[in-house]
Write a protein that holds these residues in place. Sequence first.
Motif, PDB file in Angstrom:
ATOM      1  N   PRO A  11      44.212  35.111  40.146  1.00  0.00           N
ATOM      2  CA  PRO A  11      43.835  34.021  40.202  1.00  0.00           C
ATOM      3  C   PRO A  11      44.111  32.732  40.024  1.00  0.00           C
ATOM      4  O   PRO A  11      43.707  31.914  39.820  1.00  0.00           O
ATOM      5  CB  PRO A  11      43.400  34.613  37.928  1.00  0.00           C
ATOM      6  N   ASN A  28      35.968  34.592  38.140  1.00  0.00           N
ATOM      7  CA  ASN A  28      36.240  33.000  37.400  1.00  0.00           C
ATOM      8  C   ASN A  28      34.181  32.454  38.001  1.00  0.00           C
ATOM      9  O   ASN A  28      34.152  32.922  38.824  1.00  0.00           O
ATOM     10  CB  ASN A  28      36.894  32.824  38.824  1.00  0.00           C
ATOM     11  N   SER A  75      40.778  33.170  27.824  1.00  0.00           N
ATOM     12  CA  SER A  75      39.131  32.668  28.735  1.00  0.00           C
ATOM     13  C   SER A  75      39.973  31.154  28.844  1.00  0.00           C
ATOM     14  O   SER A  75      40.701  30.892  27.731  1.00  0.00           O
ATOM     15  CB  SER A  75      38.424  32.452  27.407  1.00  0.00           C
ATOM     16  N   THR A 128      38.999  39.811  36.442  1.00  0.00           N
ATOM     17  CA  THR A 128      39.164  38.694  35.825  1.00  0.00           C
ATOM     18  C   THR A 128      38.167  37.752  36.051  1.00  0.00           C
ATOM     19  O   THR A 128      37.590  38.187  37.946  1.00  0.00           O
ATOM     20  CB  THR A 128      40.417  37.335  36.610  1.00  0.00           C
ATOM     21  N   GLN A 178      37.440  30.982  33.976  1.00  0.00           N
ATOM     22  CA  GLN A 178      38.490  31.803  34.055  1.00  0.00           C
ATOM     23  C   GLN A 178      38.529  32.794  32.675  1.00  0.00           C
ATOM     24  O   GLN A 178      38.697  32.383  31.439  1.00  0.00           O
ATOM     25  CB  GLN A 178      39.947  31.965  34.595  1.00  0.00           C
TER      26      GLN A 178
END
Length: 210
Positions: A13, A190, A159, A188, A173
């Motif tokens: 991420p 996004n 978060s 994760t 995220q």
Amino acid sequence: MRFIILIKSRITPILLLFLVFFASCKKDPNKQVDEGKVEAGFYHSEDIGWTMEIPQGWEVMQRDDVQDQSDKGLKAISETIGSEIDVSGLKQLINLKKDRFHVFLSTSEKFDLTYEGEWEENNEALKQILYDTYTDRGIKVDTSSSSSNIGGLDFNVFSIKLYGPDDKVILYQDMYNRHINGFDFAATLNYLKPKEKNEILRAWKGSKFK
């Protein structure tokens, strides 16, 4: 402290917001994952005992795109902690995208516990490293921690809100993780827009675990 182990399963991420685009995946989706199987609109991981439906309009990401972003994240974190990271044990599970801002990523890595509370200790250390990785690059972020029940299992949730130069949020995220079946398992989300967030969150919350 073995917090380096946990870092490996979260590198993808990092810095993902700098993507210009993702190419559409025209290849066999089962060749885009390191473990598990994509079949009839569902993904199933034997290691984790996890099954999730792939929401309509979301595509399995190509391995090369995921690897490119993993390498960027790995480089960023290595610079932050001042050491190289071995990612040879990291497995890419199902990685999905709707567009450049709406992405679902999942990974696993073997994590054998050597003492009680080790995984939780490492997870707390990881949060600080992720925060530092963004702020060291001049990115303004807000963070919060919570928990969420997914498919009957409780997950830790970290978060992050990322801001642009005008203090406008440019990406959210939500990083879910837990120790399961001897693995550090991370997923994760996004996102930026409520509609796309709800699409992938509905699928993720509908996950089933053995």
